[in-house]
Design a protein around this motif. Structure first.
Motif, PDB file in Angstrom:
ATOM      1  N   MET A 175       0.848  -1.191   0.000  1.00 14.07           N
ATOM      2  CA  MET A 175       0.000   0.000   0.000  1.00 14.07           C
ATOM      3  C   MET A 175       0.882   1.240   0.000  1.00 14.07           C
ATOM      4  O   MET A 175       2.049   1.202   0.411  1.00 14.07           O
ATOM      5  CB  MET A 175      -0.908  -0.003   1.232  1.00 14.07           C
ATOM      6  CG  MET A 175      -0.166  -0.032   2.556  1.00 14.07           C
ATOM      7  SD  MET A 175      -1.283  -0.243   3.957  1.00 14.07           S
ATOM      8  CE  MET A 175      -0.099  -0.399   5.310  1.00 14.07           C
ATOM      9  N   PRO A 176       0.345   2.368  -0.452  1.00 13.35           N
ATOM     10  CA  PRO A 176       1.140   3.605  -0.482  1.00 13.35           C
ATOM     11  C   PRO A 176       1.560   4.043   0.912  1.00 13.35           C
ATOM     12  O   PRO A 176       0.882   3.773   1.901  1.00 13.35           O
ATOM     13  CB  PRO A 176       0.173   4.626  -1.110  1.00 13.35           C
ATOM     14  CG  PRO A 176      -0.846   3.816  -1.823  1.00 13.35           C
ATOM     15  CD  PRO A 176      -0.982   2.542  -1.044  1.00 13.35           C
ATOM     16  N   GLY A 177       2.679   4.741   0.971  1.00 15.35           N
ATOM     17  CA  GLY A 177       3.212   5.178   2.250  1.00 15.35           C
ATOM     18  C   GLY A 177       2.396   6.241   2.939  1.00 15.35           C
ATOM     19  O   GLY A 177       2.538   6.452   4.146  1.00 15.35           O
ATOM     20  N   ASN A 178       1.536   6.932   2.202  1.00 18.29           N
ATOM     21  CA  ASN A 178       0.756   8.015   2.811  1.00 18.29           C
ATOM     22  C   ASN A 178      -0.591   7.564   3.350  1.00 18.29           C
ATOM     23  O   ASN A 178      -1.427   8.384   3.733  1.00 18.29           O
ATOM     24  CB  ASN A 178       0.536   9.144   1.797  1.00 18.29           C
ATOM     25  CG  ASN A 178      -0.231   8.687   0.559  1.00 18.29           C
ATOM     26  OD1 ASN A 178      -0.617   7.524   0.454  1.00 18.29           O
ATOM     27  ND2 ASN A 178      -0.440   9.597  -0.382  1.00 18.29           N
ATOM     28  N   ILE A 179      -0.825   6.270   3.399  1.00 19.56           N
ATOM     29  CA  ILE A 179      -2.096   5.744   3.890  1.00 19.56           C
ATOM     30  C   ILE A 179      -2.259   6.067   5.376  1.00 19.56           C
ATOM     31  O   ILE A 179      -1.333   5.914   6.170  1.00 19.56           O
ATOM     32  CB  ILE A 179      -2.168   4.220   3.664  1.00 19.56           C
ATOM     33  CG1 ILE A 179      -2.391   3.919   2.184  1.00 19.56           C
ATOM     34  CG2 ILE A 179      -3.262   3.589   4.512  1.00 19.56           C
ATOM     35  CD1 ILE A 179      -3.718   4.409   1.637  1.00 19.56           C
ATOM     36  N   ARG A 180      -3.445   6.510   5.734  1.00 16.20           N
ATOM     37  CA  ARG A 180      -3.806   6.742   7.126  1.00 16.20           C
ATOM     38  C   ARG A 180      -5.115   6.030   7.430  1.00 16.20           C
ATOM     39  O   ARG A 180      -5.921   5.776   6.533  1.00 16.20           O
ATOM     40  CB  ARG A 180      -3.977   8.245   7.408  1.00 16.20           C
ATOM     41  CG  ARG A 180      -2.706   9.073   7.259  1.00 16.20           C
ATOM     42  CD  ARG A 180      -1.687   8.744   8.333  1.00 16.20           C
ATOM     43  NE  ARG A 180      -0.539   9.639   8.298  1.00 16.20           N
ATOM     44  CZ  ARG A 180       0.527   9.471   7.520  1.00 16.20           C
ATOM     45  NH1 ARG A 180       0.570   8.439   6.680  1.00 16.20           N
ATOM     46  NH2 ARG A 180       1.536  10.321   7.564  1.00 16.20           N
ATOM     47  N   ILE A 181      -5.332   5.733   8.698  1.00 11.64           N
ATOM     48  CA  ILE A 181      -6.597   5.145   9.117  1.00 11.64           C
ATOM     49  C   ILE A 181      -7.610   6.272   9.244  1.00 11.64           C
ATOM     50  O   ILE A 181      -7.329   7.287   9.894  1.00 11.64           O
ATOM     51  CB  ILE A 181      -6.440   4.408  10.455  1.00 11.64           C
ATOM     52  CG1 ILE A 181      -5.409   3.291  10.320  1.00 11.64           C
ATOM     53  CG2 ILE A 181      -7.773   3.847  10.928  1.00 11.64           C
ATOM     54  CD1 ILE A 181      -5.040   2.651  11.626  1.00 11.64           C
ATOM     55  N   PRO A 182      -8.779   6.148   8.629  1.00  8.85           N
ATOM     56  CA  PRO A 182      -9.788   7.211   8.722  1.00  8.85           C
ATOM     57  C   PRO A 182     -10.082   7.599  10.166  1.00  8.85           C
ATOM     58  O   PRO A 182     -10.327   6.743  11.023  1.00  8.85           O
ATOM     59  CB  PRO A 182     -11.021   6.574   8.059  1.00  8.85           C
ATOM     60  CG  PRO A 182     -10.449   5.563   7.111  1.00  8.85           C
ATOM     61  CD  PRO A 182      -9.234   5.023   7.795  1.00  8.85           C
ATOM     62  N   GLY A 183     -10.010   8.912  10.440  1.00  7.72           N
ATOM     63  CA  GLY A 183     -10.294   9.408  11.775  1.00  7.72           C
ATOM     64  C   GLY A 183      -9.175   9.234  12.770  1.00  7.72           C
ATOM     65  O   GLY A 183      -9.357   9.457  13.970  1.00  7.72           O
ATOM     66  N   SER A 184      -8.012   8.836  12.292  1.00  7.92           N
ATOM     67  CA  SER A 184      -6.886   8.598  13.199  1.00  7.92           C
ATOM     68  C   SER A 184      -5.595   9.106  12.559  1.00  7.92           C
ATOM     69  O   SER A 184      -5.415   9.025  11.346  1.00  7.92           O
ATOM     70  CB  SER A 184      -6.748   7.100  13.487  1.00  7.92           C
ATOM     71  OG  SER A 184      -5.525   6.817  14.160  1.00  7.92           O
ATOM     72  N   PRO A 185      -4.673   9.655  13.363  1.00  8.74           N
ATOM     73  CA  PRO A 185      -3.379  10.087  12.821  1.00  8.74           C
ATOM     74  C   PRO A 185      -2.412   8.932  12.606  1.00  8.74           C
ATOM     75  O   PRO A 185      -1.316   9.105  12.086  1.00  8.74           O
ATOM     76  CB  PRO A 185      -2.852  11.036  13.908  1.00  8.74           C
ATOM     77  CG  PRO A 185      -3.438  10.491  15.176  1.00  8.74           C
ATOM     78  CD  PRO A 185      -4.808   9.958  14.798  1.00  8.74           C
TER      79      PRO A 185
END
Length: 295
Positions: A175-185
């Motif tokens: 997965m791309p390195g900029n992936i974040r969990i929605p609603g979480s840092p």
């Protein structure tokens, strides 16, 4: 390592262990990097940009599974050409000249996003083609590549199930390195997908997550990736057929601009080998527990 099933295929390859000793099958459907002249002539993209949706070197990250006693199926065709982690006929009619069959799924969310069985875009909404394809060519890709690939994967899973009374498919992705969990840092390093508990035993998924966390990876489950068509289609835990998708953050091991391996590549591959070995040990130790198989 030896080649086994479908060894004449140029589109994919099965790496067989000297002896199949653990009830696992590994699959890398998106790491293919053989971009034919014909395909590149159809594309409007340069050789680097077209690789943006490729699961770069994931096959190499997980290939040590073979030395641990499990077969591994590896796609050589690129994801931009054909995505086998979709239904066989998720097609966008706007991409084609001519009529598509009535059974085509043209309304899926993935088709709408340009990421159907024959993708319209690579990452960051970059259009692949300069002109429309013929319907015949699109359907030919499904007949000549998609269907044989899945037939091969089904045989591997069936063989494993017969030999061990259970089969565990590990579908390997990045997965791309900029992936974040929605609603979480939080920035996940590995995402484990089991279709929210429907494609694999929750005990198995929990064990995988615990092992990866113990090895130092920031690990989450099902968000933002719960598993695609392969995980959903082959996971039948009530029949002792378990399927788990594993997404590895590309920034851990590759420069996402140049797609060159980072010095950490071997470290990540080594940790994943340790993960596979520990998970296999866990499965062997609990294989007599009928609750595990039926959960």
């Amino acid at each position: 390592m030896m080649r086994g099933l479908d060894e004449e295929s140029i589109d994919y390859e099965v790496f067989e262990p000297a002896a199949h000793t653990i009830p696992f099958v590994f699959n890398s459907p998106h790491s293919g990097r053989r971009y034919s002249r014909e395909f590149m002539a159809q594309s409007r993209l340069d050789p680097l940009t077209i690789r943006k949706s490729e699961d770069v070197y994931v096959d190499e990250l997980f290939i040590s599974a073979v030395s641990l006693g499990a077969p591994m199926l590896v796609a050589h065709f690129p994801r931009a050409f054909l995505d086998v982690n979709r239904e066989p006929y998720e097609l966008d009619p706007r991409m084609f000249i001519g009529e598509l069959p009535s059974h085509v799924n043209r309304n899926s969310v993935r088709v709408a996003g340009g990421l159907g069985t024959i993708p319209r875009i690579v990452a960051e909404n970059t259009e692949i083609y300069g002109a429309r394809l013929t319907a015949e060519e699109g359907l030919d890709r499904i007949e000549a590549v998609y269907k044989p690939y899945h037939a091969c994967l089904r045989r591997l899973i069936a063989r494993t199930h017969v030999c061990f009374g259970q089969a565990i498919l590990i579908d390997c992705h990045s997965m791309p390195g900029n992936i974040r969990i929605p609603g979480s840092p939080e920035k996940p390093e590995i995402v484990i997908g089991d279709r929210y508990g429907t494609s694999a035993s929750s005990r198995l998924t929990r064990a995988a997550s615990d092992i990866l966390t113990d090895l130092g990876f920031a690990t989450v489950r099902n968000k933002p990736y719960a598993g695609g068509f392969i995980t959903e289609h082959y996971g039948r835990p009530a029949r002792s057929l378990h399927a788990i998708q594993i997404e590895v953050n590309r920034s851990l091991y590759v420069d996402e601009v140049t797609l060159q391996r980072k010095p950490e590549f071997l470290l990540v591959a080594g940790l994943l080998r340790e993960f596979m070995m520990r998970l296999a040990d866990y499965v062997v130790e609990t294989s007599g527990d009928m609750a595990f198989a039926a959960e």
